[in-house]
Design an enzyme around this catalytic site. Structure first.
Site, mmCIF file in Angstrom:
data_model
loop_
_atom_site.group_PDB
_atom_site.id
_atom_site.type_symbol
_atom_site.label_atom_id
_atom_site.label_comp_id
_atom_site.label_asym_id
_atom_site.label_seq_id
_atom_site.Cartn_x
_atom_site.Cartn_y
_atom_site.Cartn_z
ATOM 1 N N LYS A 115 -1.748 -0.450 -12.721
ATOM 2 C CA LYS A 115 -1.155 0.545 -11.296
ATOM 3 C C LYS A 115 -0.467 1.693 -12.121
ATOM 4 C CE LYS A 115 -0.344 -3.236 -8.314
ATOM 5 N NZ LYS A 115 -0.300 -4.315 -9.172
ATOM 6 N N GLU A 199 9.152 1.476 -6.678
ATOM 7 C CA GLU A 199 8.803 2.375 -5.375
ATOM 8 C C GLU A 199 9.616 2.210 -4.292
ATOM 9 O OE1 GLU A 199 4.685 1.273 -4.442
ATOM 10 O OE2 GLU A 199 3.904 2.608 -6.024
ATOM 11 N N HIS A 234 -0.835 -12.480 0.846
ATOM 12 C CA HIS A 234 -1.593 -11.480 0.248
ATOM 13 C C HIS A 234 -3.111 -11.855 0.304
ATOM 14 C CE1 HIS A 234 1.801 -9.122 -0.951
ATOM 15 N NE2 HIS A 234 2.319 -10.351 -1.409
ATOM 16 N N ARG A 291 -14.619 -2.828 -7.714
ATOM 17 C CA ARG A 291 -15.690 -3.652 -7.252
ATOM 18 C C ARG A 291 -16.122 -3.708 -5.898
ATOM 19 N NH1 ARG A 291 -10.794 -6.435 -6.681
ATOM 20 N NH2 ARG A 291 -10.427 -7.058 -4.267
HETATM 21 C C1 MV4 Z 1 4.012 -2.208 -1.194
HETATM 22 C C2 MV4 Z 1 4.439 -2.322 0.241
HETATM 23 C C3 MV4 Z 1 5.784 -1.797 0.694
HETATM 24 N N1 MV4 Z 1 6.189 -0.741 -0.082
HETATM 25 N N2 MV4 Z 1 4.519 -0.846 -1.726
HETATM 26 C C4 MV4 Z 1 1.170 -6.132 -1.738
HETATM 27 C C5 MV4 Z 1 0.368 -6.115 -2.805
HETATM 28 C C6 MV4 Z 1 -0.048 -5.152 -3.529
HETATM 29 N N3 MV4 Z 1 -1.118 -4.770 -3.797
HETATM 30 C C7 MV4 Z 1 0.775 -3.981 -2.881
HETATM 31 N N4 MV4 Z 1 1.601 -4.616 -1.765
HETATM 32 C C8 MV4 Z 1 2.622 -3.864 -1.088
HETATM 33 N N5 MV4 Z 1 2.979 -2.815 -1.611
HETATM 34 C C9 MV4 Z 1 5.530 -0.175 -1.285
HETATM 35 N N6 MV4 Z 1 6.161 0.566 -1.932
HETATM 36 C C10 MV4 Z 1 3.944 -3.449 0.958
HETATM 37 C C11 MV4 Z 1 2.999 -4.290 0.126
HETATM 38 C C12 MV4 Z 1 2.545 -5.306 1.138
HETATM 39 C C13 MV4 Z 1 1.073 -5.648 1.258
HETATM 40 C C14 MV4 Z 1 0.306 -4.468 1.105
HETATM 41 C C15 MV4 Z 1 -0.822 -4.524 1.661
HETATM 42 C C16 MV4 Z 1 -1.123 -5.554 2.411
HETATM 43 C C17 MV4 Z 1 -0.477 -6.662 2.656
HETATM 44 C C18 MV4 Z 1 0.861 -6.653 2.178
HETATM 45 C C19 MV4 Z 1 1.817 -7.806 2.347
HETATM 46 C C20 MV4 Z 1 3.024 -7.533 1.859
HETATM 47 C C21 MV4 Z 1 3.311 -6.478 1.273
#
Ligand code: MV4
Length: 480
Positions: A115, A199, A234, A291
């Site tokens: 990331k 973040e 997730h 992918r």
């Molecule tokens: C976040 C967020 C809130 N704020 N970043 C979860 C997995 C990772 N790929 C990124 N994720 C998140 N990042 C910030 N700055 C909330 C999540 C997140 C989330 C994101 C997409 C789909 C489902 C989720 C479930 C919980 C938290």
């Protein structure tokens, strides 16, 4: 390209083979000992057993798969999703053996696998990012200063891997250090890389992702968005395209941002750019998946494309042959992942023997399936049996077709997420489009399904009684 090896199993191996065969390309299946009678083995033109059931003794053996490809004189390897699909070293080894990796260049995989490297790569491209830092925390005091500038709550994230591992919400400064230590230790044990960064925490976002496709002649297009907010821990469960909240303007903006992300890493092939969308329609770039994704069919249905065909075309060095202006959204598609998991018992795996396994058919129904009646579900792999995908002219129609298709999907002896899918499709928050990534946590309890089961049972009993009474009437008729 005359022959490709599919370095995968289950529904995605079958999905890829179907397109390859349509294009006149022969396929080679690889399989583990428990998969010897699996549908993907039967569908392939040739099949090679590469090891024992555990995936680190079979589907993850990159060098062995490359050997199979060379021995059988194949031209290319398609990795599908999971397994070796985002392994830059594998992609490199494939190329070094003069085979085509059907996917992006190793360098793009590597950049997007981190990331922090991804943030670095897109820096110069004017892409909306969540406020935060773009390097690993090395100095806690400095990190705390930045955190208070951003404003709590903040989120500590691991640079490597995914799936929410190594992610910690920090509500206030007094918790910063302990949460950071937890995040670092989780990331170190999960990924062997303890780099974490911070973040701003976006509290109730939607997860919107944009499908992109790039060729090796500098053409990059986007194929609109997929809404993937309905997930638990997730793990996505229901996906749809298009999203019910994007305006054409916002869609165009997010599409352009996604194309810039692809440009930033010199992307080739099918990729997905993930964004968070907040309640004020601000979107932020999260990461890129290098992918073909599980949920790609909803994009295929609304754009009338075959993404695997496009992957193969660009891997052969051909031009995309589609301009952005050619693409329009037609109708609405939903996907439900049918997992062998028990929604009534905290989604525990429910593996076993598929006594009855009947797939729904009909207008607007597509099932990307990896199983058949009489098979055992192996415990070694992802428990996804199939993807139930529906298409309608409108969102309402796609939802209605989904509910009917769920009712006509007959699986006995194991529990699946079909009932959960019906719960989602009937929930007001989902039907109205007013939901975010907290949908499951907010609304779902096993009681919700049980009470809808009781409701179904009640309706069934009423119908049965009505039939009974009508039969009684008919029987009496001759007497009177
Ligand atoms: C976040 C967020 C809130 N704020 N970043 C979860 C997995 C990772 N790929 C990124 N994720 C998140 N990042 C910030 N700055 C909330 C999540 C997140 C989330 C994101 C997409 C789909 C489902 C989720 C479930 C919980 C938290």
């Amino acid at each position: 390209m005359k022959k490709i090896v599919i370095a995968n199993r289950g529904e995605i191996a079958i999905r890829i083979m179907k397109t390859a065969h349509k294009m006149g390309i022969k396929t080679v299946a690889i399989y583990s000992t428990v998969d010897r009678d699996a549908p993907h083995v039967k569908l392939a033109n040739e099949a090679v057993c590469i090891g024992e059931a555990p995936s680190n003794q079979s589907y993850l053996l990159g060098s062995k798969i490359i050997d199979v490809a060379k021995k059988l004189d194949a031209d290319a390897i398609h990795p599908g999703y999971g397994f070796l699909s985002e392994n830059a070293d594998f992609a490199k080894e494939v190329e070094e053996n003069n085979l085509i990796f059907i996917g992006p260049k190793p360098k793009a995989i590597k950049i997007m696998g981190s990331k922090l490297a991804a943030k670095e790569a897109v820096k110069a491209y004017d892409i909306p990012m969540v406020p935060g830092i773009d390097e690993a925390i090395t100095n806690v005091t400095k990190a705390k200063v930045i955190a208070s500038e951003i404003g709590y709550p903040i989120l500590i994230k691991a640079s490597a891997g995914g799936g929410g591992k190594g992610m910690r919400i920090v509500e206030q400064e007094s918790n910063f250090e302990s949460q950071m230590e937890r995040a670092i230790s989780e990331a170190t044990s999960a990924f062997g890389d303890g780099s974490v960064f911070i973040e701003k925490y976006i509290a109730s976002p939607r997860h919107i992702e944009i499908q992109v496709m790039a060729d090796s002649h500098g053409n990059i297009i986007h194929l609109f968005e997929r809404e993937c907010s309905i997930q638990r821990r997730h793990q996505k469960v229901v996906e749809e395209a298009p999203s019910s909240v994007l305006t054409p303007q916002l869609r165009a903006k997010m599409g352009e941002a996604a194309i810039k992300v692809a440009k930033a890493c010199d992307y080739r092939g099918a990729g997905t750019v993930e964004f968070l969308l907040d309640g004020n329609n601000n979107f932020y770039f999260l990461e890129m998946n290098t992918r073909l994704q599980v949920e790609h069919p909803v994009t295929e249905l609304i754009t009338n494309t075959d993404l695997v065909e496009l992957q193969i075309k660009v891997a052969r060095g051909e031009s995309l042959g589609i301009q952005q202006e050619d693409l329009v959204i037609n109708g609405h598609a939903l996907e439900l992942r049918v997992y062998a998991e028990d929604p009534l018992h905290d989604f525990l795996p429910s593996v076993g023997h598929l006594d009855t396994y009947k797939i729904p058919t009909g207008k607007g129904i597509r099932v990307d399936n990896g199983f058949e009646e009489g098979m055992d579900i192996p415990i070694y792999y992802d428990p996804m049996l199939a993807k139930l995908i529906t298409y309608g002219k409108t969102r309402e129609e796609a939802i209605q077709i989904m509910i009917t298709a769920i009712d006509n999907y007959k699986i006995k002896a194991i529990e699946t997420t079909l009932s959960f899918g019906k719960f989602v499709c009937k929930h007001e928050a989902f039907t109205s489009g007013n939901f975010d990534t907290h949908f499951v946590k907010k609304y779902y309890t096993s009681d919700a399904i049980e009470s809808s089961n009781h409701e179904d049972a009640k309706i069934a009993a009423i119908i049965a009684l009505k039939h009974y009474l009508e039969d009684q009437k008919k029987l009496r008729l001759p007497i009177h």
